[in-house]
Design an enzyme around this catalytic site. Structure first.
Site, short mmCIF file in Angstrom:
data_model
loop_
_atom_site.label_atom_id
_atom_site.label_comp_id
_atom_site.label_asym_id
_atom_site.label_seq_id
_atom_site.Cartn_x
_atom_site.Cartn_y
_atom_site.Cartn_z
N HIS A 154 -17.93 -5.96 9.86
CA HIS A 154 -17.85 -4.72 10.64
C HIS A 154 -17.14 -4.94 11.99
O HIS A 154 -17.39 -4.22 12.95
CB HIS A 154 -19.24 -4.12 10.89
CG HIS A 154 -20.09 -4.07 9.66
ND1 HIS A 154 -20.10 -3.01 8.78
CD2 HIS A 154 -20.94 -4.99 9.14
CE1 HIS A 154 -20.93 -3.27 7.78
NE2 HIS A 154 -21.45 -4.47 7.97
N SER A 275 8.07 -6.45 26.67
CA SER A 275 8.18 -5.01 26.93
C SER A 275 9.35 -4.77 27.86
O SER A 275 9.63 -5.58 28.75
CB SER A 275 6.88 -4.52 27.56
OG SER A 275 7.12 -3.37 28.37
N LYS A 281 4.05 -8.41 29.47
CA LYS A 281 3.63 -8.23 28.07
C LYS A 281 4.19 -9.29 27.13
O LYS A 281 5.32 -9.75 27.27
CB LYS A 281 4.08 -6.85 27.55
CG LYS A 281 3.34 -5.67 28.13
CD LYS A 281 1.83 -5.68 27.88
CE LYS A 281 1.44 -5.48 26.43
NZ LYS A 281 1.83 -4.15 25.93
N GLU A 288 2.54 -6.97 13.68
CA GLU A 288 2.51 -5.51 13.56
C GLU A 288 3.45 -5.01 12.48
O GLU A 288 3.10 -4.14 11.67
CB GLU A 288 2.89 -4.87 14.90
CG GLU A 288 1.83 -5.04 15.97
CD GLU A 288 2.35 -4.69 17.36
OE1 GLU A 288 3.16 -3.75 17.48
OE2 GLU A 288 1.96 -5.37 18.32
N TYR A 315 16.09 6.16 -22.58
CA TYR A 315 16.65 5.97 -21.24
C TYR A 315 16.97 7.32 -20.59
O TYR A 315 17.36 8.26 -21.26
CB TYR A 315 17.95 5.13 -21.31
CG TYR A 315 18.59 4.94 -19.96
CD1 TYR A 315 18.23 3.88 -19.13
CD2 TYR A 315 19.53 5.85 -19.48
CE1 TYR A 315 18.79 3.73 -17.87
CE2 TYR A 315 20.10 5.71 -18.22
CZ TYR A 315 19.72 4.64 -17.42
OH TYR A 315 20.26 4.50 -16.18
N1 ARG Z 1 23.58 2.66 -13.36
C1 ARG Z 1 22.71 2.81 -14.48
C2 ARG Z 1 21.32 2.29 -14.14
O1 ARG Z 1 21.20 1.62 -13.18
C3 ARG Z 1 23.25 2.08 -15.65
C4 ARG Z 1 22.97 2.71 -16.97
C5 ARG Z 1 23.66 4.00 -17.07
N2 ARG Z 1 23.56 4.52 -18.38
C6 ARG Z 1 23.87 5.81 -18.61
N3 ARG Z 1 23.78 6.21 -19.83
N4 ARG Z 1 24.18 6.62 -17.65
O2 ARG Z 1 20.36 2.58 -14.79
#
Ligand code: ARG
Length: 479
Positions: A154, A275, A281, A288, A315
């Site tokens: 504490h 400072s 200081k 920090e 993706y």
């Molecule tokens: N610059 C893209 C990334 O970092 C690479 C892959 C891009 N692929 C696509 N189908 N646009 O993820």
């Protein structure tokens, strides 16, 4: 690169917004090394002529050493990303052979591969810096094995501890960080190249060959997951959240301890700042900023997780943000580690003042209770008797040791002997020899144990560095 089916080029606002070259040119080495393995595989499998593969691998080698000399791809290049930059450079050098490289590959599996290589390297840089810090902690623990320090709960002085014990406590935290980093490394250690855009490819590729060229210990087994998986990014970021959280906590201790009210440590001039107005200081800026960076790192990790959670398989360009998060975190964490390690190794300890602060507020009152319980008094009764003694001393404005014999005996008849000796800070810490306790003998023993662990881990990391990454991506050998 993909203009064939388009009527017009992208609008400036769209292109500037979607391109990632300014960020991902930082991983040009990974892109070149991964492209080299892909080109070599294409030649071996006779997917492209062997002569084209040879031309590609040589050109990639040249490009890599050229870029290493000039400090990486130029900031001014106008490419969409680092992958298109490298392909454009190859084509400029080789003509048609450069244009053969991208068969049986997509940027989706390419970027996942590059970034896994990058993150493996990052984990190795990170673990090396953490081991350096642990080394300094062990060394300081050994020096301060019997230095009396205030132990807080504490933020109230609770019991005396040895400063060496405190430093070894920090070493324990960071030993867990080492485990976490090595875990994140294994999460990244899977090769997605060959997954194509998302479905695999229709050529007779050799994924095992590519993985082994790139020193991956596994091959991703599902093409959809291979291009969409960014768990390795989450793992490395989460590891950094825990690590910087640890650093932030003890940086905060140092800030408090260096403030004039405590004044028990002093930052070296080389690791403090002044400072602009107040000439006297000496500010603990390194500590920090370490504390502040922990917040920024946690924000980056949470931000990344929030980005990823809505991305449908497989993706999508959302995932491009992974690099920005990791690069930012890498810069902050490595800089914090270097600065804080330096500040720690040059810290001055005011041992006398530390003992004085450690003695505030009757921190050895428990010794009297222990003394009574050794003589058969139930602990609760002993606790109450000592509580009365503390109140008496407080009322008189004196220390427990300054109470007279009659006071002790009045609290409990069994407090007639050598109990006062127990109240000294040195004897209180020396008695705490339980496993994991603060006694100087224990600290020395544990420092030795930690030192053996450190030596083993350094060897292990050295070994990982030499067999876990292709030569071109290995960190420079340190002295
Ligand atoms: N610059 C893209 C990334 O970092 C690479 C892959 C891009 N692929 C696509 N189908 N646009 O993820």
């Amino acid at each position: 690169m993909w203009g064939g089916r388009f009527d017009k080029p992208p609008a400036d606002a769209a292109r500037a917004f979607t391109r990632s070259y300014p960020v991902d040119r930082r991983m040009y080495r990974e892109d070149i090394v991964a492209s080299r393995a892909h080109a070599a595989m294409l030649g071996r499998q006779e997917i492209i002529p062997r002569s084209s593969a040879d031309a590609l691998t040589s050109a990639l080698d040249e490009l890599l050493s050229e870029l290493d000399r000039t400090g990486g791809p130029p900031a001014t290049a106008d490419d969409e990303d680092v992958h298109s930059y490298v392909e454009r450079e190859l084509t400029a050098r080789l003509g048609d052979d450069g244009r053969r490289l991208h068969v049986a590959r997509s940027r989706n599996d390419q970027v996942a591969t590059d970034f896994r290589l990058y993150c493996k390297g990052f984990c190795l840089r990170l673990v090396t810096a953490v081991l350096d810090l642990v080394g300094v902690l062990i060394q300081r623990a050994d020096q301060e094995a019997s230095t009396i320090a205030p132990g807080f709960t504490h933020l109230q002085v609770a019991q005396p501890v040895t400063l060496g014990h405190y430093f070894l406590g920090l070493a324990e935290m960071h030993r867990r960080d080492v485990d976490n980093i090595l875990y994140a490394y294994t999460v990244a250690d899977v090769c997605p190249l060959g997954a194509g855009a998302l479905a695999g490819v229709a050529f007779d590729i050799d994924r095992e060959f590519v993985a082994s060229e790139l020193c991956f210990s596994q091959v991703a087994r599902n093409s959809l997951d291979a291009v969409s998986d960014r768990d390795f990014v989450s793992a490395v970021l989460q590891t950094c959240v825990t690590l910087t959280g640890h650093m932030s906590r003890w940086a905060e201790d140092l800030v408090i301890w260096a403030s004039p009210g405590f004044g028990i440590i002093r930052f070296d001039d080389a690791f403090a700042t002044g400072s602009s107005m107040l000439p006297q200081k000496l500010n603990p800026d390194v500590a920090e900023l370490t504390r502040a960076k922990a917040g920024a790192v946690a924000g980056a990790a949470i931000g990344w997780q929030a980005t990823l959670k809505g991305v449908p398989l497989s993706y999508a360009l959302d995932m491009q943000e992974d690099k920005r998060a990791v690069f930012r975190v890498e810069d902050d964490v490595l800089a914090s580690l270097r600065a804080l390690t330096g500040a720690l190794s040059t810290l001055t300890i005011d041992r006398e003042r530390m003992a004085a602060v450690a003695s505030l507020g009757h921190p050895t009152a428990i010794e009297i209770a222990d003394y009574l319980t050794e003589r058969g008094v139930p602990f609760r009764d002993a606790h109450a008797a000592v509580g009365r003694l503390v109140r008496l001393a407080e009322n008189r404005g004196i220390e427990l040791t300054d109470l007279n014999d009659a006071d002790f005996v009045a609290a409990d008849a069994r407090l007639s002997g050598d109990v006062r000796d127990r109240l000294h800070l040195q004897s209180a810490v020396a008695r705490r020899t339980s496993l994991g306790g603060t006694a100087p003998t224990r600290v020395q023993e544990e420092a030795g144990r930690a030192e053996r662990w450190l030596r083993w881990q350094r060897d292990h990391v050295h070994d990982l560095s030499s067999r876990g990454l292709p030569t071109a991506l290995q960190p420079p050998v340190s002295a």
